[in-house]
Design an enzyme around this catalytic site. Structure first.
Site, PDB file in Angstrom:
ATOM      1  N   SER A  11       0.773  -1.306  -0.113  1.00 42.41           N
ATOM      2  CA  SER A  11       0.015   0.103   0.031  1.00 42.41           C
ATOM      3  C   SER A  11       0.920   1.307  -0.021  1.00 42.41           C
ATOM      4  O   SER A  11       1.982   1.088   0.132  1.00 42.41           O
ATOM      5  CB  SER A  11      -0.755   0.092   1.188  1.00 42.41           C
ATOM      6  OG  SER A  11      -0.381   0.107   2.201  1.00 42.41           O
ATOM      7  N   ILE A  13       2.992   4.561  -0.201  1.00 41.04           N
ATOM      8  CA  ILE A  13       4.347   4.801  -0.802  1.00 41.04           C
ATOM      9  C   ILE A  13       5.201   3.722  -1.556  1.00 41.04           C
ATOM     10  O   ILE A  13       5.392   3.806  -2.635  1.00 41.04           O
ATOM     11  CB  ILE A  13       5.129   5.789   0.047  1.00 41.04           C
ATOM     12  CG1 ILE A  13       4.677   6.857   0.804  1.00 41.04           C
ATOM     13  CG2 ILE A  13       6.883   6.123  -0.539  1.00 41.04           C
ATOM     14  CD1 ILE A  13       5.234   7.587   1.773  1.00 41.04           C
ATOM     15  N   GLU A  54       7.977 -10.735  -8.492  1.00 41.99           N
ATOM     16  CA  GLU A  54       8.136 -11.813  -7.379  1.00 41.99           C
ATOM     17  C   GLU A  54       7.520 -11.293  -6.002  1.00 41.99           C
ATOM     18  O   GLU A  54       7.695 -10.191  -6.065  1.00 41.99           O
ATOM     19  CB  GLU A  54       9.860 -11.935  -7.152  1.00 41.99           C
ATOM     20  CG  GLU A  54      10.143 -13.231  -6.693  1.00 41.99           C
ATOM     21  CD  GLU A  54      11.681 -13.024  -6.573  1.00 41.99           C
ATOM     22  OE1 GLU A  54      12.389 -12.708  -7.660  1.00 41.99           O
ATOM     23  OE2 GLU A  54      12.158 -13.370  -5.223  1.00 41.99           O
ATOM     24  N   LEU A  56       7.494 -11.829  -1.852  1.00 43.37           N
ATOM     25  CA  LEU A  56       8.331 -12.307  -0.734  1.00 43.37           C
ATOM     26  C   LEU A  56       7.475 -11.715   0.540  1.00 43.37           C
ATOM     27  O   LEU A  56       7.542 -10.524   0.940  1.00 43.37           O
ATOM     28  CB  LEU A  56       9.710 -11.753  -0.810  1.00 43.37           C
ATOM     29  CG  LEU A  56      10.596 -12.120   0.527  1.00 43.37           C
ATOM     30  CD1 LEU A  56      10.513 -13.504   0.918  1.00 43.37           C
ATOM     31  CD2 LEU A  56      12.177 -11.604   0.123  1.00 43.37           C
ATOM     32  N   ASN A  86      11.006   0.744   2.881  1.00 44.30           N
ATOM     33  CA  ASN A  86       9.874   1.686   3.033  1.00 44.30           C
ATOM     34  C   ASN A  86       9.046   1.401   4.171  1.00 44.30           C
ATOM     35  O   ASN A  86       8.261   2.282   4.721  1.00 44.30           O
ATOM     36  CB  ASN A  86       9.401   1.670   1.644  1.00 44.30           C
ATOM     37  CG  ASN A  86       7.883   2.162   1.701  1.00 44.30           C
ATOM     38  OD1 ASN A  86       7.623   3.507   1.965  1.00 44.30           O
ATOM     39  ND2 ASN A  86       6.850   1.476   1.739  1.00 44.30           N
ATOM     40  N   SER A 138      11.282  10.459   7.207  1.00 46.63           N
ATOM     41  CA  SER A 138      10.097  11.303   7.386  1.00 46.63           C
ATOM     42  C   SER A 138      10.501  12.518   7.849  1.00 46.63           C
ATOM     43  O   SER A 138      11.503  12.813   8.462  1.00 46.63           O
ATOM     44  CB  SER A 138       9.150  10.656   8.569  1.00 46.63           C
ATOM     45  OG  SER A 138       8.279  11.564   8.797  1.00 46.63           O
ATOM     46  N   GLN A 145       8.319  13.916  18.189  1.00 42.88           N
ATOM     47  CA  GLN A 145       7.233  13.328  18.520  1.00 42.88           C
ATOM     48  C   GLN A 145       7.304  11.811  18.932  1.00 42.88           C
ATOM     49  O   GLN A 145       6.550  10.880  18.621  1.00 42.88           O
ATOM     50  CB  GLN A 145       6.304  13.448  17.370  1.00 42.88           C
ATOM     51  CG  GLN A 145       5.714  14.806  16.902  1.00 42.88           C
ATOM     52  CD  GLN A 145       5.142  14.851  15.632  1.00 42.88           C
ATOM     53  OE1 GLN A 145       4.725  13.737  14.854  1.00 42.88           O
ATOM     54  NE2 GLN A 145       4.936  15.940  14.824  1.00 42.88           N
ATOM     55  N   TYR A 148       8.563   7.426  17.406  1.00 44.78           N
ATOM     56  CA  TYR A 148       8.512   7.246  15.638  1.00 44.78           C
ATOM     57  C   TYR A 148       9.343   8.156  14.983  1.00 44.78           C
ATOM     58  O   TYR A 148      10.096   7.855  14.282  1.00 44.78           O
ATOM     59  CB  TYR A 148       7.090   7.680  15.199  1.00 44.78           C
ATOM     60  CG  TYR A 148       6.942   7.779  13.800  1.00 44.78           C
ATOM     61  CD1 TYR A 148       6.769   6.588  13.294  1.00 44.78           C
ATOM     62  CD2 TYR A 148       6.793   8.851  13.230  1.00 44.78           C
ATOM     63  CE1 TYR A 148       6.688   6.578  11.690  1.00 44.78           C
ATOM     64  CE2 TYR A 148       6.495   8.882  11.710  1.00 44.78           C
ATOM     65  CZ  TYR A 148       6.555   7.798  11.112  1.00 44.78           C
ATOM     66  OH  TYR A 148       6.337   7.765   9.578  1.00 44.78           O
ATOM     67  N   VAL A 181       1.504  12.268   3.548  1.00 42.10           N
ATOM     68  CA  VAL A 181       0.798  11.604   2.485  1.00 42.10           C
ATOM     69  C   VAL A 181      -0.380  10.933   2.583  1.00 42.10           C
ATOM     70  O   VAL A 181      -0.374  10.034   3.854  1.00 42.10           O
ATOM     71  CB  VAL A 181       1.980  10.769   2.003  1.00 42.10           C
ATOM     72  CG1 VAL A 181       1.826  10.304   0.262  1.00 42.10           C
ATOM     73  CG2 VAL A 181       3.355  11.175   1.842  1.00 42.10           C
TER      74      VAL A 181
HETATM   75  N1  LIG Z   1       2.039   8.673   5.172  1.00 40.22           N
HETATM   76  C1  LIG Z   1       2.742   9.542   5.568  1.00 40.22           C
HETATM   77  O1  LIG Z   1       2.164  10.705   5.762  1.00 40.22           O
HETATM   78  C2  LIG Z   1       4.132   9.211   5.774  1.00 40.22           C
HETATM   79  C3  LIG Z   1       5.013  10.356   5.802  1.00 40.22           C
HETATM   80  C4  LIG Z   1       6.430  10.475   6.029  1.00 40.22           C
HETATM   81  C5  LIG Z   1       6.952   8.971   5.976  1.00 40.22           C
HETATM   82  N2  LIG Z   1       5.900   8.026   5.860  1.00 40.22           N
HETATM   83  C6  LIG Z   1       6.637   6.663   5.849  1.00 40.22           C
HETATM   84  O2  LIG Z   1       6.462   6.129   4.689  1.00 40.22           O
HETATM   85  C7  LIG Z   1       6.630   4.539   4.736  1.00 40.22           C
HETATM   86  C8  LIG Z   1       5.278   4.071   3.989  1.00 40.22           C
HETATM   87  O3  LIG Z   1       4.176   4.206   4.642  1.00 40.22           O
HETATM   88  P1  LIG Z   1       2.838   4.609   4.153  1.00 40.22           P
HETATM   89  O4  LIG Z   1       2.376   5.770   4.327  1.00 40.22           O
HETATM   90  O5  LIG Z   1       2.994   4.148   2.533  1.00 40.22           O
HETATM   91  O6  LIG Z   1       1.972   3.826   4.957  1.00 40.22           O
HETATM   92  P2  LIG Z   1       0.896   2.517   4.465  1.00 40.22           P
HETATM   93  O7  LIG Z   1       0.289   2.701   3.381  1.00 40.22           O
HETATM   94  O8  LIG Z   1       0.238   2.037   5.905  1.00 40.22           O
HETATM   95  O9  LIG Z   1       1.990   1.170   4.023  1.00 40.22           O
HETATM   96  C9  LIG Z   1       2.687   0.586   5.088  1.00 40.22           C
HETATM   97  C10 LIG Z   1       3.571  -0.643   4.227  1.00 40.22           C
HETATM   98  O10 LIG Z   1       4.359  -1.164   5.110  1.00 40.22           O
HETATM   99  C11 LIG Z   1       4.075  -2.657   5.372  1.00 40.22           C
HETATM  100  N3  LIG Z   1       4.482  -3.149   6.653  1.00 40.22           N
HETATM  101  C12 LIG Z   1       3.915  -2.611   7.696  1.00 40.22           C
HETATM  102  N4  LIG Z   1       4.423  -3.429   9.000  1.00 40.22           N
HETATM  103  C13 LIG Z   1       5.318  -4.216   8.431  1.00 40.22           C
HETATM  104  C14 LIG Z   1       5.806  -5.682   8.650  1.00 40.22           C
HETATM  105  N5  LIG Z   1       5.684  -5.791  10.049  1.00 40.22           N
HETATM  106  N6  LIG Z   1       6.485  -6.303   8.147  1.00 40.22           N
HETATM  107  C15 LIG Z   1       6.399  -6.146   6.741  1.00 40.22           C
HETATM  108  N7  LIG Z   1       5.860  -5.130   5.918  1.00 40.22           N
HETATM  109  C16 LIG Z   1       5.231  -4.230   6.839  1.00 40.22           C
HETATM  110  C17 LIG Z   1       2.638  -2.634   5.033  1.00 40.22           C
HETATM  111  O11 LIG Z   1       2.248  -4.026   4.488  1.00 40.22           O
HETATM  112  P3  LIG Z   1       1.632  -5.326   5.348  1.00 40.22           P
HETATM  113  O12 LIG Z   1       0.547  -4.667   6.162  1.00 40.22           O
HETATM  114  O13 LIG Z   1       1.078  -6.035   4.117  1.00 40.22           O
HETATM  115  O14 LIG Z   1       2.683  -5.878   5.840  1.00 40.22           O
HETATM  116  C18 LIG Z   1       2.648  -1.643   3.927  1.00 40.22           C
HETATM  117  O15 LIG Z   1       2.730  -2.236   2.601  1.00 40.22           O
HETATM  118  C19 LIG Z   1       6.605   4.289   6.297  1.00 40.22           C
HETATM  119  O16 LIG Z   1       7.971   3.865   6.530  1.00 40.22           O
HETATM  120  C20 LIG Z   1       6.309   5.533   6.990  1.00 40.22           C
HETATM  121  O17 LIG Z   1       6.775   5.848   8.235  1.00 40.22           O
HETATM  122  C21 LIG Z   1       4.624   7.979   5.760  1.00 40.22           C
END
Ligand SMILES: NC(=O)c1ccc[n+]([C@@H]2O[C@H](COP(=O)([O-])OP(=O)(O)OC[C@H]3O[C@@H](n4cnc5c(N)ncnc54)[C@H](OP(=O)(O)O)[C@@H]3O)[C@@H](O)[C@H]2O)c1
Length: 255
Positions: A11, A13, A54, A56, A86, A138, A145, A148, A181
């Site tokens: 999902s 990013i 692929e 994993l 990511n 981030s 905060q 995190y 995001v």
């Molecule tokens: N959204 C924002 O505002 C924002 C801002 C700055 C930085 N970020 C960073 O961007 C990155 C991606 O976040 P996102 O916003 O795209 O969130 P997201 O839509 O919730 O996606 C998170 C992804 O991480 C995977 N994941 C979570 N726990 C895991 C685990 N234990 N093992 C393997 N995979 C795991 C999830 O897949 P499964 O659940 O299928 O395992 C999912 O594919 C993160 O590192 C986040 O800290 C996000």
């Protein structure tokens, strides 16, 4: 970039980064926990782009999961050109009264797994003399905060050091520091994202494309939005007591 391995690809990013890489003609290794979501995404990417995909399935909160991904990143018989670390999540709790297991899970996924995967990839990439690593940190790395922010600050500092370590080997490391995001990130942690103005959100396509552009150039730190670049400058200029007051614990927007 050859074959790219992307964690957290089901999902947000990570998913967008995987799509953009495949659309450019790269084969992909998709990593996350949810097998159904991985299979469905792999099928769609194959059908639309014709690339090899692929999957994993690995839980990066476990050492075995992180080591399995590290082993795939360093597999000499199926070389990976780009590793994208990511996967991550908001903790969605206060430090006091929150679950210790949740805290440990956060540090395991967002710091320990990044270290394990980078260690495997860095050794192999340095040996053969090419490759790139893109780590997602981030903007909160600059704030206070809670844990995190600390994990994301770790990713940023670690990536900067690794970039210098690997530069002489022809291997690049980039760390991307996005602001808000729209992804599954906020709903997974009980945060109502409608509390922030829409202008504060960066389109996920831009976060992915600007992060990948920076990785292609070998740029070490990228803030993939002019708005947040400005905000980062302001935060750096602020005294830390003011950062703690305005962007400290309890300021994450959680309900
Ligand atoms: N959204 C924002 O505002 C924002 C801002 C700055 C930085 N970020 C960073 O961007 C990155 C991606 O976040 P996102 O916003 O795209 O969130 P997201 O839509 O919730 O996606 C998170 C992804 O991480 C995977 N994941 C979570 N726990 C895991 C685990 N234990 N093992 C393997 N995979 C795991 C999830 O897949 P499964 O659940 O299928 O395992 C999912 O594919 C993160 O590192 C986040 O800290 C996000």
């Amino acid at each position: 970039m050859g074959t790219a391995l992307v964690t957290g690809a089901t999902s947000g990013i990570g998913k967008e980064i995987a799509w953009q890489l495949a659309a450019e003609g790269n084969d992909i290794v998709l990593v996350a926990r949810r097998v159904d979501a991985l299979e469905a995404l792999a099928e769609r990417i194959r059908n639309f782009t014709g690339q090899q995909v692929e999957i994993l399935s690995a839980d990066l909160s476990t050492e075995d999961g992180a080591k399995a991904v590290g082993a795939r990143a360093a597999d000499r018989n199926r070389p990976i050109g780009l590793v994208v670390n990511n996967a991550g999540f908001g903790l969605g709790q206060d430090f006091i009264s929150g679950s210790l297991d949740r805290e440990l899970g956060g540090i395991d996924v967002m710091a320990r797994a990044v270290l394990i995967i980078c260690h495997a990839a860095a050794n192999e990439f340095a040996r053969r003399g090419y490759g790139a690593i893109l780590n997602i940190s981030s903007m909160t790395a600059l704030t206070a905060q809670g844990t995190y922010s600390a994990h994301k600050a770790w990713v940023r500092t670690f990536s900067e050091g690794l970039a210098e370590t690997l530069r002489p080997y022809g291997v690049s490391v980039t760390v991307s520091c996005p602001g808000l995001v729209h992804t599954e990130f906020h709903e997974r942690t009980n945060v109502d994202s409608s509390q922030w103005p829409e202008i504060a959100f960066i389109p996920v396509e831009k976060v992915a494309s600007r992060s990948l552009d920076a990785a292609r150039r070998g740029q070490v730190i990228v803030t993939p939005s002019p708005l947040y670049k400005g905000a980062a400058g302001v935060v750096r200029a602020m005294p830390r007591w003011l950062v703690r007051k305005t962007a400290g614990p309890g300021r994450s927007g959680r309900q």
